[in-house]
Design a protein around this motif. Structure first.
Motif, short mmCIF file in Angstrom:
data_model
loop_
_atom_site.label_atom_id
_atom_site.label_comp_id
_atom_site.label_asym_id
_atom_site.label_seq_id
_atom_site.Cartn_x
_atom_site.Cartn_y
_atom_site.Cartn_z
N ASP A 199 0.60 -1.23 -0.13
CA ASP A 199 0.03 0.06 -0.05
C ASP A 199 0.81 1.29 -0.09
O ASP A 199 0.32 2.42 -0.41
CB ASP A 199 -0.88 0.07 1.25
CG ASP A 199 -2.05 1.37 1.36
OD1 ASP A 199 -2.74 1.17 0.29
OD2 ASP A 199 -1.96 2.10 2.17
N VAL A 200 2.25 1.05 0.25
CA VAL A 200 2.96 2.24 -0.04
C VAL A 200 2.97 2.99 -1.29
O VAL A 200 3.19 4.10 -1.31
CB VAL A 200 4.63 1.72 0.34
CG1 VAL A 200 4.93 0.97 -0.89
CG2 VAL A 200 5.42 3.03 0.65
N LEU A 201 2.72 2.01 -2.31
CA LEU A 201 2.19 2.73 -3.62
C LEU A 201 1.14 3.39 -3.78
O LEU A 201 1.09 4.36 -4.42
CB LEU A 201 1.99 1.43 -4.50
CG LEU A 201 3.27 0.48 -4.69
CD1 LEU A 201 2.77 -0.65 -5.44
CD2 LEU A 201 4.23 1.29 -5.68
N TRP A 202 0.16 3.09 -2.90
CA TRP A 202 -1.14 4.03 -2.63
C TRP A 202 -0.41 5.45 -2.36
O TRP A 202 -0.99 6.52 -2.93
CB TRP A 202 -1.87 3.76 -1.88
CG TRP A 202 -3.29 4.49 -1.93
CD1 TRP A 202 -4.52 4.41 -2.39
CD2 TRP A 202 -3.72 5.64 -1.20
NE1 TRP A 202 -5.45 5.14 -2.28
CE2 TRP A 202 -5.04 5.99 -1.44
CE3 TRP A 202 -3.01 6.41 -0.13
CZ2 TRP A 202 -5.57 7.27 -0.68
CZ3 TRP A 202 -3.42 7.53 0.55
CH2 TRP A 202 -4.66 7.83 0.07
N LEU B 26 -6.38 1.38 -9.41
CA LEU B 26 -5.55 0.15 -9.17
C LEU B 26 -5.21 0.02 -7.64
O LEU B 26 -5.54 -0.94 -6.95
CB LEU B 26 -4.35 0.18 -10.02
CG LEU B 26 -4.63 -0.30 -11.54
CD1 LEU B 26 -3.27 -0.20 -12.35
CD2 LEU B 26 -5.01 -1.71 -11.47
N THR B 27 -4.80 1.35 -7.18
CA THR B 27 -4.52 1.43 -5.72
C THR B 27 -5.41 1.46 -4.98
O THR B 27 -5.33 1.00 -3.51
CB THR B 27 -3.34 2.55 -5.53
OG1 THR B 27 -3.88 3.95 -6.22
CG2 THR B 27 -2.06 2.68 -6.13
N ASP B 28 -6.73 1.98 -5.16
CA ASP B 28 -7.86 1.87 -4.53
C ASP B 28 -8.29 0.25 -4.35
O ASP B 28 -8.82 0.02 -3.18
CB ASP B 28 -9.03 2.69 -5.05
CG ASP B 28 -8.91 4.22 -4.58
OD1 ASP B 28 -8.01 4.59 -3.83
OD2 ASP B 28 -9.47 5.04 -5.42
N ARG B 29 -8.19 -0.32 -5.63
CA ARG B 29 -8.54 -1.86 -5.48
C ARG B 29 -7.74 -2.51 -4.54
O ARG B 29 -8.02 -3.40 -3.80
CB ARG B 29 -8.39 -2.27 -6.69
CG ARG B 29 -9.55 -2.13 -7.76
CD ARG B 29 -9.39 -2.85 -9.21
NE ARG B 29 -8.98 -4.18 -9.02
CZ ARG B 29 -8.61 -4.85 -9.94
NH1 ARG B 29 -8.25 -4.09 -11.11
NH2 ARG B 29 -8.42 -6.09 -9.91
N GLY B 30 -6.52 -2.41 -4.26
CA GLY B 30 -5.59 -2.95 -3.38
C GLY B 30 -5.95 -2.57 -2.09
O GLY B 30 -5.59 -3.58 -1.13
N GLY C 104 -1.67 -9.13 -5.55
CA GLY C 104 -0.41 -9.38 -6.15
C GLY C 104 -0.44 -8.71 -7.63
O GLY C 104 0.29 -8.05 -8.09
N GLN C 105 -1.60 -9.02 -8.26
CA GLN C 105 -2.06 -8.84 -9.48
C GLN C 105 -2.22 -7.28 -9.89
O GLN C 105 -1.75 -6.82 -10.81
CB GLN C 105 -3.36 -9.54 -10.02
CG GLN C 105 -3.22 -11.07 -10.03
CD GLN C 105 -4.40 -11.79 -10.36
OE1 GLN C 105 -5.48 -11.33 -10.19
NE2 GLN C 105 -4.18 -12.93 -10.73
N VAL C 106 -2.94 -6.62 -8.79
CA VAL C 106 -3.32 -5.14 -8.93
C VAL C 106 -1.78 -4.52 -8.73
O VAL C 106 -1.63 -3.45 -9.47
CB VAL C 106 -4.06 -5.03 -7.71
CG1 VAL C 106 -3.91 -3.51 -7.38
CG2 VAL C 106 -5.65 -5.37 -8.06
#
Length: 549
Positions: free
Chosen positions: A453-456, A483-487, A497-499
């Motif tokens: 989630d650091v990517l968010w 994508l980051t919201d889906r994670g 992992g896919q997201v």
């Protein structure tokens, strides 16, 4: 890594999961850990290369603050290096199907160091304090995300509630950024918590008993401690009587203090000194790669000339990272290919070697972008303007991990393709104003967190600095947002992992990031020390540690 990360507004384990016992870590050198049987008593002295600006992890973004206050502040749960969560102050928990609430059942035998009982009202007081505007949290509030409140269902049961799905919350709740102060301390000394010392009252295994600015901090054993995390090696009081932290920013002084025996543990051994520590039979060099955000260059896509994707791609492909990182870091830190490190859940291995150094491609991209002229210094020009980018450096961190020298190598590479890189050295205030005001072209950051989630935080537009976040790209992208919201909306490891693989690919394709290297904790440890642990973020934990005479 103890990186200071200014923001406006805001491993393995041994048989014990959650901390890495020194005897089980990857260490090198002639020394060995101090036996297998813990020894009670004594003082351990720990040398660090910087000093907390604020001691309050509810406010500060500084890694060292989180590491040192871990000794004082307990958390609801503990996480091991496999990403599994274990009971700590909470004995069990459940998440709602929509991940908008988490219910925790709390221990009934815990007391804070001032005698205040731990219960649900303490959890609520801490989380409400973190998100309060007057706290001015720079990071912890973002870990609580869309937090709407905590409901105390009974004295020892709480429900933490969110407006949006919050899959990363458990990981956040395991960190000392969401560690728990005594509610009495919050009520009477909230404004003083950043100053450090006895006002910082938690329920942890050590009390913060003394602080001399510029010199040292002292943590003494809490003799009443009986509630260590389930995955610790023991649950009673700490083995050590005292931990003294010395602030030794000069690398030569710090390593000298270690080799002479003045300190038993030294943080951030410089790569060029690694061989010296390895060769000393009285020492060990313990190494651990950092999870979360690599040391990355983030490119501001909202500000010319990097608002042109071709220019960003030219910079991304015009830096000889293989050579620069190996040369400057003496082979101790691996070159990075993704914005997150390889030990972070969700890492996309397919990015490795997918975007190599290519000076010819970089030159072609800049030609296509219209930067075809050259001035008397050899820099590219267009319409009478030099192709120049600003990459400020925080003066307090300039020499950390040799980043000043690495920066010079990157400047030299980019000069070869005609890009001028200007690197002003700024204090914290000026740096924050420039960088998080969106006025810098390049920002370098490393961000330890054992959670993709650091990517968010880096890439979602809701994490924009104007909203209290840390997104340094200033380039809203609908696909990255989705994508980051889906994670955040699933706990399914495969789906996450896919997201997150798509997120990493998208960030590289947009050229909003240049991953540089994975920070590695290089820690020098005396052979007289045993039981020293790392948490999943590679921060030291002294709870299970001991030392022999």
């Amino acid at each position: 890594m103890h990186i200071f990360r200014p923001v406006v507004a805001r491993v393995l384990v041994s048989t014990v999961a959650g901390s890495l016992l020194l005897a089980g870590c990857s260490g090198q050198g002639g020394g060995t850990a101090a036996g297998d049987k813990p020894v009670s008593g004594g003082t351990l002295t720990y040398a660090v290369d910087t000093e907390p600006v604020s001691w309050d992890p509810h406010v500060s973004t500084q890694d060292l603050t989180a590491e040192l206050q871990r000794q004082v502040l307990d958390s609801l749960v503990s996480e091991d290096a496999d990403g599994t969560f274990h009971p700590w102050l909470a004995t069990s928990w459940e998440s709602a199907p929509d991940l908008r609430s988490f219910t925790f059942h709390l221990r009934k035998d815990v007391k804070f160091q001032d005698g205040t009982p731990f219960d649900g009202t303490a959890v609520k007081a801490n989380f409400d304090h973190i998100v309060a505007k007057e706290t001015k949290s720079q990071f912890a509030a973002s870990l609580l995300g869309s937090y709407t409140g905590t409901t105390v269902l009974d004295p020892y049961t709480v429900r933490v509630e969110f407006a949006q799905p919050s899959a990363p919350f458990l990981q956040a709740a395991s960190t000392s950024y969401l560690g728990l102060y005594s509610p009495k301390a919050l009520a009477s000394d909230a404004a003083k918590l950043g100053q450090g010392g006895p006002v910082d009252v938690g329920s942890g295994p050590f009390r913060f008993t003394g602080y001399s600015k510029g010199q040292q901090a002292v943590f003494e054993k809490n003799p009443d401690y009986r509630w260590g995390p389930q995955n610790a090696a023991h649950t009673g009081p700490a083995h050590l009587d005292k931990v003294v932290v010395r602030f030794l920013p000069d690398a030569a002084v710090r390593v000298g203090a270690l080799t002479s025996g003045q300190v038993q543990v030294a943080k951030a051994v410089p790569p060029q000194n690694a061989a010296t520590v390895k060769a000393d039979p009285a020492l060990r060099l313990v190494t651990r790669e950092q999870p979360g955000g690599n040391y990355n260059l983030w490119l501001n896509g909202s500000l010319a000339p990097l608002d042109d994707q071709r220019v960003r791609q030219a910079i991304q492909r015009g830096i000889d990272l293989d050579l620069d990182v190996k040369t400057v870091q003496f082979g101790q830190f691996p070159r990075a290919w993704s914005p997150i490190s390889s030990i972070t859940p969700g890492y996309d291995k397919s990015l490795e070697h997918a975007w190599p150094y290519d000076r010819a491609l970089a030159d072609r991209l800049l030609d296509e972008a219209g930067w075809t002229g050259r001035d008397s210094d050899g820099y590219r020009t267009a319409n009478g303007r030099r192709l120049s980018v600003q990459w400020p450096q925080l003066s307090a961190n300039a020499t950390q991990q040799g980043r000043d020298i690495l920066g010079q190598a990157i400047q030299a590479d980019l000069r070869k393709i005609g890009v001028e890189v200007v690197r002003p050295s700024l204090d914290v205030g000026a740096y924050s104003t420039l960088v998080y005001g969106g006025k810098a072209n390049i920002v370098d950051l490393a961000w330890a967190r054992f959670e993709p989630d650091v990517l968010w935080q880096f890439l979602n537009s809701a994490s924009a600095p104007a909203k209290g976040g840390i997104n340094p790209t200033f380039l809203p992208d609908q696909q990255l947002d989705q994508l980051t919201d889906r994670g955040r909306a699933t706990l399914d490891a495969t789906e996450r992992g896919q997201v997150y693989a798509k997120v990493q690919q998208r960030a590289i394709d947009l050229a909003v990031v240049v991953p540089v290297y994975t920070p590695v904790a290089l820690t020098g440890v005396s052979a007289k020390v045993g039981g020293l642990g790392f948490d999943p973020d590679t921060w030291l934990d002294f709870y299970d540690a001991w030392r022999t005479p």
